[in-house]
Design a protein around this motif. Structure first.
Motif, short mmCIF file in Angstrom:
data_model
loop_
_atom_site.label_atom_id
_atom_site.label_comp_id
_atom_site.label_asym_id
_atom_site.label_seq_id
_atom_site.Cartn_x
_atom_site.Cartn_y
_atom_site.Cartn_z
N VAL A 1 41.45 -2.76 -26.92
CA VAL A 1 40.59 -3.45 -25.62
C VAL A 1 41.61 -4.56 -25.36
O VAL A 1 41.84 -4.76 -24.16
CB VAL A 1 39.09 -3.79 -26.00
CG1 VAL A 1 38.71 -4.79 -24.61
CG2 VAL A 1 38.29 -2.73 -26.05
N THR A 2 41.79 -5.63 -26.23
CA THR A 2 42.80 -6.60 -26.01
C THR A 2 44.12 -5.99 -25.44
O THR A 2 44.73 -6.64 -24.53
CB THR A 2 42.91 -7.47 -27.23
OG1 THR A 2 41.72 -7.98 -27.70
CG2 THR A 2 43.94 -8.66 -27.13
N GLU A 3 44.61 -5.18 -26.03
CA GLU A 3 45.85 -4.30 -25.70
C GLU A 3 45.49 -3.92 -24.22
O GLU A 3 46.69 -4.22 -23.29
CB GLU A 3 46.13 -3.31 -26.55
CG GLU A 3 47.45 -2.45 -26.14
CD GLU A 3 47.88 -1.47 -26.97
OE1 GLU A 3 48.79 -0.84 -26.70
OE2 GLU A 3 47.14 -1.20 -28.13
N ASN A 4 44.60 -3.45 -23.81
CA ASN A 4 44.68 -2.79 -22.56
C ASN A 4 44.50 -4.07 -21.20
O ASN A 4 44.86 -3.82 -20.26
CB ASN A 4 43.31 -1.93 -22.32
CG ASN A 4 43.34 -0.72 -23.18
OD1 ASN A 4 44.60 -0.05 -23.59
ND2 ASN A 4 42.29 -0.11 -23.58
N VAL A 5 43.56 -4.99 -21.72
CA VAL A 5 43.37 -6.24 -20.89
C VAL A 5 44.73 -6.87 -20.39
O VAL A 5 45.13 -7.03 -19.31
CB VAL A 5 42.63 -7.17 -21.67
CG1 VAL A 5 42.74 -8.57 -20.53
CG2 VAL A 5 41.47 -6.76 -21.49
N GLY A 6 45.96 -6.65 -21.39
CA GLY A 6 47.10 -7.02 -20.97
C GLY A 6 47.95 -6.43 -20.07
O GLY A 6 48.89 -6.75 -19.57
N ALA A 7 47.71 -5.29 -19.53
CA ALA A 7 48.26 -4.29 -18.57
C ALA A 7 48.01 -4.52 -17.20
O ALA A 7 48.68 -4.27 -16.39
CB ALA A 7 47.96 -3.01 -18.98
N VAL A 8 46.79 -5.28 -16.93
CA VAL A 8 46.28 -5.42 -15.62
C VAL A 8 47.38 -6.08 -14.55
O VAL A 8 47.38 -5.45 -13.54
CB VAL A 8 44.90 -6.19 -15.35
CG1 VAL A 8 44.57 -6.25 -13.82
CG2 VAL A 8 43.84 -5.42 -16.35
N GLU A 9 47.85 -6.96 -14.94
CA GLU A 9 49.03 -7.87 -14.11
C GLU A 9 50.27 -7.48 -14.46
O GLU A 9 51.05 -8.02 -13.91
CB GLU A 9 48.57 -9.37 -14.60
CG GLU A 9 47.22 -9.93 -14.16
CD GLU A 9 46.64 -9.80 -12.75
OE1 GLU A 9 47.75 -9.51 -11.93
OE2 GLU A 9 45.44 -9.78 -12.48
N VAL A 10 50.65 -6.32 -15.09
CA VAL A 10 52.19 -6.09 -15.50
C VAL A 10 52.85 -5.30 -14.21
O VAL A 10 51.94 -4.27 -13.39
CB VAL A 10 52.06 -5.03 -16.41
CG1 VAL A 10 53.39 -4.48 -16.54
CG2 VAL A 10 51.74 -5.70 -17.82
N GLU A 11 53.78 -5.89 -13.64
CA GLU A 11 54.28 -5.34 -12.51
C GLU A 11 55.54 -4.57 -13.00
O GLU A 11 56.41 -4.76 -13.83
CB GLU A 11 55.03 -6.67 -11.57
CG GLU A 11 53.93 -7.43 -10.94
CD GLU A 11 53.01 -6.57 -9.78
OE1 GLU A 11 53.77 -5.72 -9.30
OE2 GLU A 11 52.20 -7.30 -9.16
N LEU A 12 55.57 -3.28 -12.41
CA LEU A 12 56.74 -2.33 -12.48
C LEU A 12 57.79 -2.48 -11.45
O LEU A 12 57.50 -2.69 -10.45
CB LEU A 12 56.22 -1.12 -12.83
CG LEU A 12 55.24 -0.89 -14.05
CD1 LEU A 12 54.71 0.74 -13.86
CD2 LEU A 12 56.05 -1.26 -15.43
N SER A 13 59.01 -2.32 -11.85
CA SER A 13 60.32 -2.16 -10.69
C SER A 13 60.01 -0.84 -9.91
O SER A 13 59.39 0.11 -10.42
CB SER A 13 61.56 -2.39 -11.45
OG SER A 13 61.94 -1.22 -12.01
N ASP A 14 60.76 -0.70 -8.88
CA ASP A 14 60.64 0.46 -8.06
C ASP A 14 61.36 1.50 -8.84
O ASP A 14 60.97 2.71 -8.83
CB ASP A 14 61.49 0.38 -6.83
CG ASP A 14 60.70 -0.63 -5.74
OD1 ASP A 14 59.26 -0.80 -5.90
OD2 ASP A 14 61.26 -1.11 -4.70
#
Length: 330
Positions: free
Chosen positions: A288-301
């Protein structure tokens, strides 16, 4: 903490939700105490949207969530579902969407959950014998009675979303939407956007496959993946180069496979202009902690483009019963 997302009909939830199927033994044995511990950790971490169904573990998931609700009801947004009727073993289901069944099942769910209201009540699968307008009308009655606050649909087509919306605003459409399952982008996502419906994705991690941690030999009897063609040994072997490429991109981005799968979904939702929430489940607090860390991750085009190209190469269907998902009826 996770961001807050407004789905349809003014319904606000945490951007990352929690899928309640994992509170049962469907993906491996879990005790009720461990399941409750993981649930509490999720809420402590800002995951306030809990999504389950009457059929998960024959009601066990709802009963476990009910233990959480005894002390934390006002901290969470609660979703559950009706409509799938077991028949013929694991992965083989029938569907009911008639008023009598809905009214029976809402009372059973409220009893197991130990609450007087369900924030979001989904039709789990569309009943081919009952017009969706009638099903939504029956849930609307429950809203008028205060037992339900918002209406959701799962695996509905774009046209079914449109028709349902003529009866009552729909808060959410749920389907599998992931790097390797993008069929909903053709009709479902555009219809959701047009009618102000939010999107809730299940299996965004492709039932653990995109984490790189899935071991077929560890799957136990009753695991739903044993009934899904994408997860046969032959197809897993065929798809392995795709997974390897996916995990290379995760390494480049400095995130885990699970985080990349979720980040792709959130970035894709923003790109397509639809309110998007994912509900990965887990038996373990650290996941769960790992998943929470993904919400704000920005990926490049460039990263998004490389990931977007993967879905067309994957072999095997995403469902044990393809005829019950939206893409079979579009």
């Amino acid at each position: 903490m996770t961001a807050i997302v407004e789905l349809g009909d003014g319904f606000k939830v945490s951007a990352l939700g929690f899928g309640g199927m994992s509170l049962t033994d469907v993906y491996g044995a879990v005790t009720d105490d461990d399941a409750l511990r993981t649930l509490n950790h999720a809420v402590d971490s800002g995951v306030t949207f809990i999504d389950t169904a009457n059929g998960y573990g024959d009601g066990r998931s709802e009963t476990t969530i009910g233990k959480l609700l005894k002390n934390r009801r006002d901290e969470v947004q609660l979703a559950t579902k009706f409509g799938i009727v077991k028949q013929g073993g694991v992965g083989q289901r029938g569907v009911r969407g008639d008023r009598e069944y809905i009214r029976e099942q809402v009372e059973l769910s409220l009893g197991r959950l130990g609450t007087d209201r369900i924030d979001l009540y989904y039709q789990h699968r569309v009943d081919p014998l009952v017009p969706i307008e009638e099903t939504v009308g029956a849930i609307k009655e429950l809203i008028e009675e205060g037992k339900v606050l918002h209406i959701g649909l799962s695996e509905a087509t774009g046209d079914e979303i449109r028709r349902a919306s003529t009866v009552h605003p729909i808060a959410a459409i749920q389907s599998e939407w992931s790097v390797v399952s993008r069929d909903v982008e053709r009709f479902v996502v555009p219809s959701a956007k047009e009618h102000g419906v939010g999107f809730v994705s299940y299996s965004t991690l492709a039932r653990k496959w995109l984490t790189g941690l899935l071991d077929y030999d560890e799957l136990v009897d009753g695991d739903v993946r044993l009934k899904i063609s994408r997860y046969t040994p032959t197809n897993l072997a065929y798809n392995q180069p795709i997974l390897d490429e996916f995990l290379r991109i995760a390494g480049e981005a400095g995130v885990t496979g699970a985080q990349l799968a979720l980040a792709w979904f959130y970035n894709k939702g923003r790109q397509l202009g639809v309110s998007a929430v994912s509900i990965p489940g887990s038996r373990f607090p650290e996941r769960v902690t790992e998943n929470v860390g993904a919400v704000e991750v920005e990926l490049s085009d460039d990263q998004l483009g490389r990931l977007d190209a993967l879905a067309d190469r994957v072999r095997g269907h995403r469902s044990a019963q393809p005829q019950l998902v939206s893409s079979a009826r579009e």
